[in-house]
Design an enzyme around this catalytic site. Structure first.
Site, short mmCIF file in Angstrom:
data_model
loop_
_atom_site.label_atom_id
_atom_site.label_comp_id
_atom_site.label_asym_id
_atom_site.label_seq_id
_atom_site.Cartn_x
_atom_site.Cartn_y
_atom_site.Cartn_z
CB CYS A 2 -0.94 0.09 1.19
SG CYS A 2 -2.04 -1.30 1.34
NE ARG A 27 4.65 1.68 0.11
CZ ARG A 27 5.60 1.62 1.03
NH1 ARG A 27 6.80 2.06 0.75
NH2 ARG A 27 5.37 1.13 2.22
CD1 TRP A 74 -0.15 -6.60 -2.80
CD2 TRP A 74 -0.45 -6.96 -0.61
NE1 TRP A 74 0.14 -7.92 -2.56
CE2 TRP A 74 -0.04 -8.17 -1.21
CE3 TRP A 74 -0.70 -6.95 0.75
CZ2 TRP A 74 0.12 -9.35 -0.50
CZ3 TRP A 74 -0.54 -8.13 1.46
CH2 TRP A 74 -0.12 -9.31 0.84
CG ASN A 98 1.27 0.58 4.34
OD1 ASN A 98 0.96 -0.60 4.24
ND2 ASN A 98 2.48 1.03 4.06
N GLY A 99 -0.96 -1.13 6.55
CA GLY A 99 -0.73 -1.96 7.74
C GLY A 99 -1.93 -2.85 7.98
CD GLU A 478 16.66 -14.65 -6.40
OE1 GLU A 478 16.11 -14.99 -5.34
OE2 GLU A 478 16.37 -13.60 -7.00
CE LYS A 482 13.32 -12.70 -8.86
NZ LYS A 482 14.21 -12.41 -7.74
CD GLU A 485 9.10 -12.16 -7.48
OE1 GLU A 485 10.22 -12.64 -7.72
OE2 GLU A 485 8.94 -11.16 -6.78
CG HIS A 501 17.74 -38.00 0.29
ND1 HIS A 501 18.10 -39.20 0.86
CD2 HIS A 501 18.90 -37.44 -0.16
CE1 HIS A 501 19.41 -39.35 0.80
NE2 HIS A 501 19.92 -38.29 0.18
CE LYS A 601 11.70 -3.70 -5.83
NZ LYS A 601 12.36 -4.94 -6.32
O1 M6R Z 1 12.89 -5.27 0.22
P1 M6R Z 1 13.36 -6.61 0.65
O2 M6R Z 1 14.67 -6.98 0.06
O3 M6R Z 1 13.41 -6.75 2.16
O4 M6R Z 1 12.28 -7.63 0.14
C1 M6R Z 1 12.31 -8.98 0.49
C2 M6R Z 1 11.42 -9.81 -0.40
O5 M6R Z 1 10.09 -9.40 -0.28
C3 M6R Z 1 11.83 -9.70 -1.88
O6 M6R Z 1 13.16 -10.03 -2.07
C4 M6R Z 1 10.94 -10.61 -2.75
O7 M6R Z 1 11.20 -11.94 -2.46
C5 M6R Z 1 11.20 -10.29 -4.23
N1 M6R Z 1 9.98 -9.84 -4.85
C6 M6R Z 1 11.72 -11.43 -5.01
O8 M6R Z 1 11.96 -11.08 -6.34
#
Ligand code: M6R
Length: 606
Positions: A2, A27, A74, A98-99, A478, A482, A485, A501, A601
């Protein structure tokens, strides 16, 4: 999560609110809304979807208010729709939030008994009605304090009140909030990014603070209701413009920026003439650190996993990694010689920040590795090592991941050297190799054409696996993150040696599997694991580095070779094709690459 903007001015604010909301969309982007106050009337416009839709609706109306608040959402409570979009207004009060208000159900029951009618399914609407109730019998600041005292959970708030037509009220607990100072106008924002286009002078609220923002004056109160003064900070890059340039998406731009961002970061921390690291003025002696705990979420957590490997390899220090949302609620043995490192691009991630506050409460040494230097984590840590990669707009973290790994690698070299586990010659030669990294990243970018073709198979698959050993295991995690996501397909990152395993049972004919097998000490073992999945019908994409010996294998589907470099630096290079793979797979599917569904983000709620 948000975004909040508030502007009080001597001219109509609608245009600037809309353009600030566009900046804040990183956000949250499931719905948006504004409220302005003019002629003794709160005018509210809201919609499901993006800010451009809100802008169109607003352009058909005449919105004259010279004071207003705006929000991008959000969703936490209630589906994303027009009614649940913020602001939540009554006749007298309008609130953006926000929260999460954790006791909203109880408060709602209490307010309903007093005759208040709720329109939305949100937790926020209780704030609107509580404040209306307290304003009946209290002066402004007292009414706000009484309202806030009833709320459990976290909030950053922006509030308009009909009977106070020249002020915006802000309040913070657990979610970030900033005030910006302009000429004949002042601002409220959930972060300085939204304010940067209008001012470079800002103050940050601390937990418990309230602010009353007029166009020519801002008053701050602490949690005891005492008036306080705030430092005004100057932001560095007021006019920095975040354009996509020739790229279609920010993510693609951010991937291709990595040779420059890595170079800029190396220049900040490395004396390139003397081949030494410039990390000075730490508030504690690195020679005395006995154990390290690295804490983060998502991609930042994967950077922590990488750092654990490097620090363990270069020192005798005990290193653990912790996922912030787990760490903050578990029993921890805080020890005086332990150093806690908090890794976060935004510096605002609620769980990581809460973990930091917990460590501070226990008087631990805290180090922030952040991108946003004005963020809560940066301001709260004992010491900060910025990653210097510039704004990252794409929700999927790319250049910040490389930046986090880079700073943590540099830190590992420094601590290894100071603790005399890394000899001076080795230290210098590792720095020499590090200086070549930007060029190697640049050359590796040429793999994009091949990755683009390969990506279609991953986009069309119902699931895939990413396997690696040692330093390649966090990168496998990672790569899978990606793809999930951006492309909304199941992808699993796994240590290659763990396959038999259990997960091997998932492999079936034609399933795409990424094998990360750079030519390091795990190379042969990983190639054996590759044979095991090929034997069970997997379509293997092998990612390795160039070398003298040709890699050939029967039934290997595809191969991508990155540039050659030292084993310790290979993780940087093998990350690049994985970033591109997720980007192009999402492109094939026609998905929104910079704003993947359900995500935001900056994750400022837990
Ligand atoms: O702002 P931050 O690095 O603390 O964010 C952590 C995660 O929310 C962030 O890395 C998230 O996993 C990404 N969207 C991945 O691409």
């Amino acid at each position: 999560m948000c975004g909040i903007i508030g502007i009080t001015s001597n001219k109509p604010v609608i245009t600037n609110i809309i353009s600030s909301l566009k900046k804040l969309e990183y956000r949250g982007y499931d719905s948006a809304g504004i409220a302005t106050l003019a002629k003794n009337f709160i005018d509210e416009v809201k919609c499901e979807g993006r800010v451009t839709k809100l802008e169109k609706i607003c352009s058909k109306k005449s919105i004259e208010g010279i004071i207003g608040i705006g929000h991008v959402r959000w969703a936490t409570h209630g589906v994303p729709n027009e009614v649940n979009a913020h602001p939540h207004s009554s006749e007298n009060v309008s609130v953006v939030h926000n929260g999460i208000i954790e006791n909203s159900t109880l408060l709602k029951k209490y307010l309903e008994k007093r005759g208040y009618i709720f329109k939305s399914q949100t937790d926020t609407e209780v704030i609107t009605h509580l404040l209306s109730e307290f304003l009946k019998k209290n002066k402004l600041v007292a009414a706000i304090q009484k309202t806030l005292a009833k709320l459990h959970g976290s909030y950053a708030l922006g509030i308009l009140i009909k009977n106070h037509p020249d002020i915006i009220i802000g309040a913070r607990r657990g979610s970030p909030l900033a005030v910006g100072y302009g000429h004949n106008e002042n601002y409220l924002g959930s972060d300085s990014y939204a304010l940067k286009a209008m001012t470079n002078r800002v103050s940050y609220l601390e937990d418990g603070d309230i602010c009353i923002v007029k166009k020519d004056q801002v008053d701050f109160y602490n949690s005891n209701g005492k008036k306080i003064n705030k430092k005004i900070l100057e932001l560095s890059d007021k006019n920095e413009e975040y354009q996509k340039g020739d790229f279609q998406t920010f993510m693609q731009k951010e991937i291709f920026e990595q040779p420059q961002t890595v170079k800029a970061c190396i220049n900040e921390y490395v004396d390139t003439l003397r081949d030494e690291i410039n990390i000075y003025n730490l508030p504690w002696n690195l020679k005395e650190v006995k154990s390290i705990c690295l804490i983060g979420c998502g991609t930042a957590y994967h950077a922590c996993m990488m750092a654990k490997n490097w620090i363990e390899n270069l020192t005798d220090i005990d290193v653990v990694t912790e996922i912030a949302s787990e760490f903050r609620y578990k029993k921890n043995n805080f020890k005086k010689d332990n150093l806690y490192i908090f890794v976060s691009q935004s510096g605002e991630t609620a769980d990581t920040f809460a973990a930091l506050e917990l460590c501070k409460k226990n008087k631990m040494k805290t180090l922030g590795v952040v991108n946003v230097v004005e963020s809560s984590i940066a301001r709260s840590s004992n010491f900060v090592l910025p990653i210097h990669c510039g704004s990252e707009i794409g929700v999927a973290s790319t250049k910040a991941f490389l930046g986090q790994m880079l700073v943590l690698y540099i830190f590992a070299l420094q601590i290894g050297f100071l603790q005399k586990k890394l000899k001076k010659n080795d230290y210098k030669s590792k720095i020499k190799l590090l200086k070549k990294l930007p060029e190697l990243i640049k050359k590796t970018m040429s793999v994009e054409a091949d990755v683009q073709i390969i990506a279609k198979t991953f986009a069309d698959s119902k699931g895939s696996m990413f396997l690696g050993r040692g330093l390649s295991y966090p990168i496998a995690m990672e790569g899978a993150l990606k793809l999930k996501e951006l492309c909304y397909v199941h992808a699993e990152g796994y240590p290659a040696g763990e396959m038999k395993h259990g997960p091997l049972a998932l492999i079936e004919d034609g399933m795409p599997v990424v094998i990360l097998a750079p030519r390091d000490k795990h190379y042969d073992k990983t190639l054996s694991n590759m044979q095991e999945v090929i034997a069970r019908g997997a379509k293997v994409l092998l990612i390795s580095n160039k070398g003298k010996e040709e890699i050939s294998s029967d039934n290997l589907w595809k191969k991508i070779l990155v540039e050659n470099c030292s084993d310790e630096l290979l993780p940087f290079l093998i990350t690049l094709p994985l970033q591109m793979l997720a980007l192009h797979a999402a492109k094939y599917k026609g998905y929104d690459i910079d704003k993947p569904r359900n995500l935001a983000k900056s994750v400022t709620v837990e």
